[in-house]
Enzyme design. Structure first.
Site, PDB file in Angstrom:
ATOM      1  CD  GLU A  16     -26.113 -11.054  -7.145  1.00 37.70           C
ATOM      2  OE1 GLU A  16     -25.026 -10.445  -7.015  1.00 37.70           O
ATOM      3  OE2 GLU A  16     -26.253 -12.046  -7.872  1.00 37.70           O
TER       4      GLU A  16
ATOM      5  N   GLY B 240     -26.459  -6.065  -0.349  1.00 38.27           N
ATOM      6  CA  GLY B 240     -25.778  -6.464   0.879  1.00 38.27           C
ATOM      7  C   GLY B 240     -25.755  -5.294   1.839  1.00 38.27           C
ATOM      8  NE  ARG B 241     -21.457  -0.696   0.814  1.00 36.33           N
ATOM      9  CZ  ARG B 241     -20.140  -0.880   0.986  1.00 36.33           C
ATOM     10  NH1 ARG B 241     -19.565  -0.525   2.109  1.00 36.33           N
ATOM     11  NH2 ARG B 241     -19.416  -1.406   0.011  1.00 36.33           N
TER      12      ARG B 241
ATOM     13  NE  ARG C 271     -16.604  -1.078   4.537  1.00 33.51           N
ATOM     14  CZ  ARG C 271     -16.798   0.178   4.276  1.00 33.51           C
ATOM     15  NH1 ARG C 271     -16.896   1.055   5.251  1.00 33.51           N
ATOM     16  NH2 ARG C 271     -16.896   0.608   3.038  1.00 33.51           N
TER      17      ARG C 271
ATOM     18  CE1 TYR D  25     -11.957  -2.066   0.347  1.00 34.72           C
ATOM     19  CE2 TYR D  25     -13.280  -2.053   2.346  1.00 34.72           C
ATOM     20  CZ  TYR D  25     -12.781  -2.726   1.257  1.00 34.72           C
ATOM     21  OH  TYR D  25     -13.109  -4.038   1.068  1.00 34.72           O
TER      22      TYR D  25
ATOM     23  CB  CYS E 125       2.029  -4.611  16.198  1.00 37.34           C
ATOM     24  SG  CYS E 125       1.825  -5.103  17.893  1.00 37.34           S
ATOM     25  CD  GLU E 126       0.089  -4.096  10.077  1.00 36.71           C
ATOM     26  OE1 GLU E 126       0.334  -3.213   9.223  1.00 36.71           O
ATOM     27  OE2 GLU E 126       0.121  -5.310   9.857  1.00 36.71           O
TER      28      GLU E 126
ATOM     29  CE1 TYR F 242     -19.282  -7.017   1.572  1.00 36.55           C
ATOM     30  CE2 TYR F 242     -20.331  -4.875   1.706  1.00 36.55           C
ATOM     31  CZ  TYR F 242     -20.193  -6.101   1.099  1.00 36.55           C
ATOM     32  OH  TYR F 242     -20.978  -6.422   0.024  1.00 36.55           O
TER      33      TYR F 242
HETATM   34  N1  LLP Z   1     -23.219  -9.212  -5.742  1.00 38.36           N
HETATM   35  C1  LLP Z   1     -21.940  -9.408  -6.069  1.00 38.36           C
HETATM   36  C2  LLP Z   1     -21.610 -10.267  -7.202  1.00 38.36           C
HETATM   37  C3  LLP Z   1     -20.931  -8.784  -5.312  1.00 38.36           C
HETATM   38  O1  LLP Z   1     -19.656  -8.963  -5.650  1.00 38.36           O
HETATM   39  C4  LLP Z   1     -21.274  -7.959  -4.214  1.00 38.36           C
HETATM   40  C5  LLP Z   1     -20.239  -7.303  -3.405  1.00 38.36           C
HETATM   41  C6  LLP Z   1     -22.636  -7.801  -3.902  1.00 38.36           C
HETATM   42  C7  LLP Z   1     -23.578  -8.443  -4.702  1.00 38.36           C
HETATM   43  C8  LLP Z   1     -23.103  -6.976  -2.750  1.00 38.36           C
HETATM   44  O2  LLP Z   1     -22.771  -5.644  -2.911  1.00 38.36           O
HETATM   45  P1  LLP Z   1     -23.346  -4.517  -1.910  1.00 38.36           P
HETATM   46  O3  LLP Z   1     -24.836  -4.437  -2.128  1.00 38.36           O
HETATM   47  O4  LLP Z   1     -23.027  -4.919  -0.532  1.00 38.36           O
HETATM   48  O5  LLP Z   1     -22.641  -3.292  -2.329  1.00 38.36           O
HETATM   49  N2  LLP Z   1     -15.596  -5.058   1.348  1.00 38.36           N
HETATM   50  C9  LLP Z   1     -16.081  -3.905   0.629  1.00 38.36           C
HETATM   51  C10 LLP Z   1     -17.226  -4.231  -0.279  1.00 38.36           C
HETATM   52  C11 LLP Z   1     -16.948  -5.363  -1.261  1.00 38.36           C
HETATM   53  C12 LLP Z   1     -18.132  -5.710  -2.112  1.00 38.36           C
HETATM   54  C13 LLP Z   1     -17.911  -6.976  -2.827  1.00 38.36           C
HETATM   55  N3  LLP Z   1     -19.000  -7.413  -3.629  1.00 38.36           N
HETATM   56  C14 LLP Z   1     -16.408  -2.809   1.636  1.00 38.36           C
HETATM   57  O6  LLP Z   1     -16.233  -3.017   2.836  1.00 38.36           O
HETATM   58  O7  LLP Z   1     -16.808  -1.711   1.237  1.00 38.36           O
END
Ligand code: LLP
Length: 418
Positions: free
Chosen positions: A273, A275-276, A312, A316, A342-343, A371
């Site tokens: 899965e 994403g990033r 982000r 973070y 305004c923060e 993200y």
């Molecule tokens: N699968 C599940 C169940 C997840 O909860 C997530 C991310 C992914 C896959 C994808 O993860 P990746 O490959 O993108 O690391 N907003 C945060 C990141 C939150 C991730 C949430 N879950 C940021 O901007 O760093």
């Protein structure tokens, strides 16, 4: 690796000058490179070619339906966490049998929608969720294909807000309780046990936490097999990190090698899965300098993108490289690059060494594909930015800039104020 490069002194996305896109579309805007997106997906997916697998792009990282279709055409499935994400995926043409659904808070309506759509698998995060899915599926005369999401209690060594596989995190079912939960699941109406899932966190820059989690999951799968419970899908989640600054995450091929070697002899289809790692460095947020302010203690560069566009850094304390779109001869200064919100927490970078920018100049906030837009908001009643996809020497607006009318579209006056 990405396709934002300087030609002469001007930043391009593939073969299009960023300046040109900003002039036509306005700022702030999110810019994605099709070439980078496709390469990242193919490199990741290709790294697992030796084993049966399905790469389920994590929709939450960047949810635009144009990107989802792009990946689906390359054979991707998707990882979703809400009915809204299922809707997007289906709308984009992702086949339902390539959708896996995680999340600790699935509602009855979302479960019904997922069952109606006939998705590949629910990744279940609690006993009560298992019971509800069983009831709903049985009432609909359907079988829900399910995996239990195991919390392996592994430290992913990442930011605490994005670590998910520790006992103290809300995610998954603790490994000690999961065995009994599987035994319960196989006896429930409307439930077909098909898999096991885990996801330990995000922006992970070492292979070891993944291997540790997989070792635990593997031992668990073996103990299930001994009880006659077989799982077809092993979903390892996402989490592979990228380079924002000086991080040196493993290349997808190194990650894949470690995973594949740890899976030797297992008779499962692997689900991933990411994403990033697919979209992070394929996108940038482009903004224009509104004002500069200099004092004895600080320099501020005020741009037209804020924490509502890219949260982000504020949330973070994340680092995003900031590049001037046109390289000038200006000397470097240390400055806070801030937005119009305004923060005091509204910043894109703090105490950053950057060429002294002047009013009207453009900047690109790099590595903003993941993200970025998906976490953007309307805070301070700011219309959300446009999204643009570049392909070679052309570009397409894949989400229009919101208008002020969009901001109030769903609001209404109670009778006594009319
Ligand atoms: N699968 C599940 C169940 C997840 O909860 C997530 C991310 C992914 C896959 C994808 O993860 P990746 O490959 O993108 O690391 N907003 C945060 C990141 C939150 C991730 C949430 N879950 C940021 O901007 O760093």
């Amino acid at each position: 690796m990405h396709d934002f490069v300087y030609k002469e002194k001007s930043l391009y996305c593939e073969d299009v000058p960023v300046e040109k896109i900003a002039a036509e579309v306005g700022t702030p805007l999110y810019l994605y490179s099709r070439k980078t997106l496709e390469r990242h997906f193919s490199v990741f997916d290709g790294a697992f070619r030796a084993v049966p697998h399905l790469t389920c792009y994590s929709v939450k990282a960047c949810s635009n339906i144009a990107l989802l279709r792009l990946f689906a055409r390359l054979g991707a499935g998707v990882d979703v966490v809400s009915g809204g994400e299922i809707f997007r995926a289906l709308k984009a043409g992702v086949p339902a049998d390539r959708i896996v659904y995680s999340g600790v808070g699935k509602t009855r309506a979302e479960i019904e929608y997922a069952l109606q759509s006939d998705i590949l698998q629910f990744n279940i995060e609690s006993d009560q969720e298992l019971e509800l899915i069983s009831r709903v599926a049985a009432a609909m005369g359907k079988q829900a294909r399910i995996a239990l999401r195991i919390n392996p209690d592994v430290d992913p060594k990442t930011h605490p807000y994005i670590s998910t596989g520790l006992k103290k995190n809300k995610f998954g079912i603790k490994i000690e309780a999961a065995f009994d939960e599987y035994k319960k699941a196989i006896g429930l109406p409307g439930i077909l046990v098909t898999g096991i899932a885990c996801h330990i966190g995000s922006q992970i820059t070492e292979v070891t936490p993944f291997v540790d989690a997989l070792k635990r999951v593997r031992a668990f799968v073996e103990s299930l097999a001994a009880e006659g419970i077989a799982v077809k899908y092993l979903d390892l989640g996402g989490g592979l990190g990228i380079t924002y600054n000086e991080e040196t995450p493993p290349h997808p091929s190194e990650y894949a090698r470690a995973v594949i070697s740890e899976m030797q002899g297992m008779d499962c289809t692997l689900i991933l899965e990411p994403g990033r790692v697919i979209v992070g460095n394929a996108g940038a947020l482009v903004a224009r300098v509104l004002y500069t302010k200099k004092s004895e203690v600080k320099n501020f560069i005020v741009v037209d993108a804020g924490m509502n566009d890219l949260v982000r850094p504020s949330l973070y304390d994340a680092f995003h490289e900031i590049r001037p779109v046109q390289i000038t001869d200006a000397h470097e200064i240390s400055a806070d690059i801030v937005g119009p919100i305004c923060e005091s927490g509204d910043f894109l970078a703090r105490s950053r060494q950057i060429a002294d920018l002047s009013q009207g100049q453009l900047i690109a906030v790099m590595s903003a594909g993941a993200y970025g837009f998906s976490m953007s908001s309307n805070y301070n009643s700011r219309p959300r930015a446009a999204e643009v996809l570049v392909s070679g020497d052309s570009f397409s607006v894949i989400r229009q800039r919101e208008t002020v009318e969009d901001l109030v579209r769903l609001e209404s006056m109670p009778d006594y104020l009319k």
